[in-house]
Motif scaffolding. Structure first.
Motif, PDB file in Angstrom:
ATOM      1  N   PRO A   1     -68.821 139.837  18.008  1.00 33.80           N
ATOM      2  CA  PRO A   1     -67.702 138.900  17.800  1.00 33.80           C
ATOM      3  C   PRO A   1     -67.690 137.708  18.756  1.00 33.80           C
ATOM      4  CG  PRO A   1     -66.929 141.161  17.597  1.00 33.80           C
ATOM      5  CD  PRO A   1     -68.352 141.240  18.067  1.00 33.80           C
ATOM      6  N   THR A   2     -67.818 137.946  20.067  1.00 34.23           N
ATOM      7  CA  THR A   2     -67.744 136.828  21.015  1.00 34.23           C
ATOM      8  C   THR A   2     -68.965 135.938  20.913  1.00 34.23           C
ATOM      9  OG1 THR A   2     -66.404 138.185  22.505  1.00 34.23           O
ATOM     10  CG2 THR A   2     -67.418 136.207  23.437  1.00 34.23           C
TER      11      THR A   2
ATOM     12  N   LEU B   1     -60.203 142.678  33.624  1.00 33.66           N
ATOM     13  CA  LEU B   1     -60.137 142.833  32.169  1.00 33.66           C
ATOM     14  C   LEU B   1     -61.477 143.328  31.663  1.00 33.66           C
ATOM     15  CD1 LEU B   1     -58.309 139.441  31.467  1.00 33.66           C
ATOM     16  CD2 LEU B   1     -57.281 141.688  31.896  1.00 33.66           C
ATOM     17  N   HIS B   2     -61.455 144.420  30.902  1.00 32.57           N
ATOM     18  CA  HIS B   2     -62.677 145.069  30.436  1.00 32.57           C
ATOM     19  C   HIS B   2     -62.795 144.972  28.920  1.00 32.57           C
ATOM     20  CE1 HIS B   2     -63.143 146.953  34.395  1.00 32.57           C
ATOM     21  NE2 HIS B   2     -61.856 147.267  34.323  1.00 32.57           N
ATOM     22  N   ALA B   3     -64.032 144.748  28.449  1.00 32.18           N
ATOM     23  CA  ALA B   3     -64.290 144.731  27.007  1.00 32.18           C
ATOM     24  C   ALA B   3     -64.835 146.067  26.520  1.00 32.18           C
ATOM     25  CB  ALA B   3     -65.264 143.617  26.659  1.00 32.18           C
TER      26      ALA B   3
ATOM     27  N   GLN C   1     -57.150 146.309  32.601  1.00 30.24           N
ATOM     28  CA  GLN C   1     -56.676 146.275  31.221  1.00 30.24           C
ATOM     29  C   GLN C   1     -57.896 146.296  30.318  1.00 30.24           C
ATOM     30  OE1 GLN C   1     -53.407 146.068  29.720  1.00 30.24           O
ATOM     31  NE2 GLN C   1     -54.717 146.513  27.970  1.00 30.24           N
ATOM     32  N   HIS C   2     -57.852 147.144  29.282  1.00 33.41           N
ATOM     33  CA  HIS C   2     -58.988 147.279  28.381  1.00 33.41           C
ATOM     34  C   HIS C   2     -58.706 146.598  27.043  1.00 33.41           C
ATOM     35  CE1 HIS C   2     -61.320 150.267  30.726  1.00 33.41           C
ATOM     36  NE2 HIS C   2     -60.129 150.554  31.225  1.00 33.41           N
ATOM     37  N   PHE C   3     -59.732 145.926  26.523  1.00 29.72           N
ATOM     38  CA  PHE C   3     -59.716 145.338  25.190  1.00 29.72           C
ATOM     39  C   PHE C   3     -60.994 145.773  24.472  1.00 29.72           C
ATOM     40  CE2 PHE C   3     -57.178 142.528  27.867  1.00 29.72           C
ATOM     41  CZ  PHE C   3     -56.018 142.416  27.125  1.00 29.72           C
ATOM     42  N   ASP C   4     -61.183 145.287  23.235  1.00 30.03           N
ATOM     43  CA  ASP C   4     -62.407 145.700  22.546  1.00 30.03           C
ATOM     44  C   ASP C   4     -63.406 144.576  22.343  1.00 30.03           C
ATOM     45  OD1 ASP C   4     -61.151 144.319  20.528  1.00 30.03           O
ATOM     46  OD2 ASP C   4     -61.310 145.899  19.026  1.00 30.03           O
TER      47      ASP C   4
END
Length: 231
Positions: free
Chosen positions: A39-40, A127-129, A154-157
């Protein structure tokens, strides 16, 4: 027309017809290419370059899907090629290196201002992916901070979500500066420390070996590597 022109006209007409036929053959051989991208990578790196791809390969109809994978599996994905993140050591696929991953922290200038050194990041919200915290651990270890306790996180996907969160003042993201390209300015982010660390991973163009000679994949691979400036 002059007499010489009239004599040459049939040859010119045949030459033009040959060009038209050759163009049609190229277009048929190119056709549609379905590409799966992280995605990124897709949003920050590929999408801004898509107009250049269309200009370079106008006969190629590129269909883009986004999905994060560190293990390309063509038995599950109905696509021609997959750009995958990892070390490139996968079975049953050809893995062509596109870019080596380097890592830098990113945050708003106001968050960066009080940070005196990398050790100060341990008290910031990181911030973690992904849940294994791999990118942050790699960067901190590269700066001599191997045994780290994360005070706030903080975790994101996706990395893109981490960058959006950083823009909104939620913490410090980590990303590849080559992947971001000019996008860091779009996010209004700065890097508090100009000291990138190699993650040990990278982005690879992958496809089944039997597809290696397909004209559309050969053309796309050449364009992609040129854009990434990989020798």
């Amino acid at each position: 027309l002059t007499r010489e022109g009239k004599d040459l006209l049939p040859e010119v007409v045949e030459a033009m017809a040959s060009l038209v036929r050759a163009s049609a053959r190229i277009k048929r051989s190119m056709g549609e290419l379905s590409v799966q991208l992280p995605p990124t990578f897709s949003l920050c790196w590929f999408l801004p370059r898509l107009p250049r791809l269309k200009a370079a390969l106008p006969a190629l109809d590129v269909r883009v899907a986004t999905h994060w994978t560190d293990a390309p599996d063509f038995s599950r994905a109905d696509v021609d090629v997959i750009v995958a993140h990892g070390d490139g050591n996968w079975t049953n696929v050809r893995a062509v290196p596109v870019m080596r991953e380097m890592l830098l922290p990113y945050c708003p200038a106001a968050v960066a201002a009080p940070l005196g050194g990398p050790a100060d990041l341990v008290q910031a919200t990181l911030l973690h992916a992904n849940r294994d915290r791999g990118e942050w651990l790699a960067w901190l270890r590269g700066h001599g901070l191997g045994d780290v306790h994360f005070a706030h996180e903080q975790h994101f996907d996706t990395v893109h979500m981490c960058l959006e969160a950083a823009r909104n003042g939620l913490g410090v993201a980590i990303a590849d500066p080559a992947l971001l390209d000019a996008a860091a300015d779009d996010f209004n982010l700065v890097t508090p420390f100009e000291s990138p660390v190699a993650s040990g991973n990278g982005y690879y163009l992958t496809y089944p070996p039997e597809r290696a000679e397909q004209a559309k994949i050969v053309a796309f691979q050449a364009w992609l590597l040129n854009e990434a400036r990989v020798p």
